[in-house]
Design a protein around this motif. Structure first.
Motif, PDB file in Angstrom:
ATOM      1  N   TRP A 283      -2.582  -4.402  -3.271  1.00 30.08           N
ATOM      2  CA  TRP A 283      -2.693  -4.428  -1.840  1.00 30.08           C
ATOM      3  C   TRP A 283      -3.856  -4.684  -1.104  1.00 30.08           C
ATOM      4  O   TRP A 283      -4.014  -5.082  -0.045  1.00 30.08           O
ATOM      5  CB  TRP A 283      -1.837  -3.114  -1.182  1.00 30.08           C
ATOM      6  N   TRP A 284      -5.031  -4.254  -1.725  1.00 30.82           N
ATOM      7  CA  TRP A 284      -6.219  -4.016  -1.006  1.00 30.82           C
ATOM      8  C   TRP A 284      -6.816  -5.669  -0.863  1.00 30.82           C
ATOM      9  O   TRP A 284      -7.482  -5.990   0.079  1.00 30.82           O
ATOM     10  CB  TRP A 284      -7.449  -3.461  -1.728  1.00 30.82           C
TER      11      TRP A 284
ATOM     12  N   ALA B  60       0.848  -1.095  -0.172  1.00 27.96           N
ATOM     13  CA  ALA B  60       0.034   0.094  -0.042  1.00 27.96           C
ATOM     14  C   ALA B  60       0.859   1.159  -0.053  1.00 27.96           C
ATOM     15  O   ALA B  60       0.592   2.131  -0.717  1.00 27.96           O
ATOM     16  CB  ALA B  60      -0.813   0.067   1.259  1.00 27.96           C
TER      17      ALA B  60
ATOM     18  N   ALA C  10      -5.380  -6.905   1.960  1.00 30.50           N
ATOM     19  CA  ALA C  10      -5.956  -6.174   3.216  1.00 30.50           C
ATOM     20  C   ALA C  10      -7.052  -6.932   3.659  1.00 30.50           C
ATOM     21  O   ALA C  10      -7.576  -6.817   4.837  1.00 30.50           O
ATOM     22  CB  ALA C  10      -5.947  -4.809   3.024  1.00 30.50           C
TER      23      ALA C  10
END
Length: 288
Positions: free
Chosen positions: A173-174, A24, A177
């Protein structure tokens, strides 16, 4: 079984967080153009880097134009003034920002055929060359054409490949996450003592902060040992790496505070739950 599922959820969450946070940061500060400009923009204020950069821009200007013989001496004085004082020009900051944006687009948004080095990292100093041209024209009355691109090679093909991989995977990146959030919820749902989940998440977050700090130092050191073969490129690389290390360090500090808060919350919940169980255990013992 509930304890096992909860432990797996905590471990999986920490592994995903270990990937999601650096990705991120890279996406926000390197892959995205505005973040890259914020980080690299400060380099334009470094005196040593400014001097080398303006020297490279003046050399590029001299080599890319054909000056008439009668104005060579006048041109020499004008270019000497540019090399010594370009940083003080009011339009220099805008030219430097444009340089950074163009360079980001070359390295992360595809390169043009004129770049001449499709496998290398590039710094496009054409805006600075045009700035010199404009000031030269205002002082001599002579308007000259300069190349649309004036690139300085920053890295090697292997480094270019790393940039391509980073630009491809960092925006995802999400996904990591989201997986971490689902894993935490799974761990909490399966846990017999939810306070312990927070305790281990807090401890894991502190361990990740130490891991990220060590890994960042090693990464910066390894990249600094790679030669770019160009003094301007070397200084840009060193300053950008230091800026990156400092920027990611701020995220690590935030992680430390958040992890400490989660750890404290877990210990508090553990103590409260322990006190609630104690009277029940005492009554059960008395009954027996």
């Amino acid at each position: 079984m509930r304890t096992f599922v909860s432990a797996v959820g905590v471990i999986l969450a920490l592994l995903l967080i270990a990937v999601a946070v650096p990705a991120a940061w890279v996406d926000a500060n390197v892959v995205k153009e505005d973040g890259f400009v914020r980080m690299a923009g400060a380099l334009g204020k470094d005196p040593d880097f400014q001097n080398r950069l303006t020297g490279a821009a003046v050399s590029t200007f001299e080599s890319s134009v054909q000056l008439p013989e009668p104005v060579r001496n006048l041109a020499g004085d004008a270019l000497k003034g540019a090399a010594n004082g370009m940083q003080s020009w009011s339009d220099y900051p805008q030219a430097w920002e444009e340089t950074v944006r163009n360079s980001h687009r070359l390295n992360f948004g595809g390169q043009t055929e004129e770049s001449g080095s499709p496998t290398a990292l590039l710094l496009d100093i054409a805006p600075l060359v045009r700035l010199i041209r404009d000031h030269f024209a205002s002082s001599t009355g002579i308007t000259l054409d300069v190349p649309a691109e004036s690139v300085v090679t920053l890295g090697q093909p292997s480094q270019r490949q790393i940039v391509e991989r980073v630009s491809a995977f960092a925006p995802l990146w999400w996904v990591a996450a989201l997986g971490a959030a689902v894993s935490v919820l799974l761990a909490l749902a399966a846990a017999r003592r939810r306070a312990l989940v927070f305790v281990f998440l807090g401890l894991g977050g502190l361990a990740l902060a130490a891991l990220w700090s060590t890994t960042a130092d090693l990464a910066v050191s390894s990249v600094q040992n790679l030669s770019s073969g160009n003094s301007v490129a070397e200084l840009f690389k060193q300053e950008f790496l230091e800026s990156s290390r400092s920027g990611f360090g701020q995220w690590i500090v935030v992680d430390v505070w958040v992890s400490a808060a989660v750890l404290a919350l877990g210990f508090l919940g553990w103590l409260v739950a322990g006190r609630r169980r104690s009277p029940s255990a005492n009554r059960a013992t008395t009954a027996r």
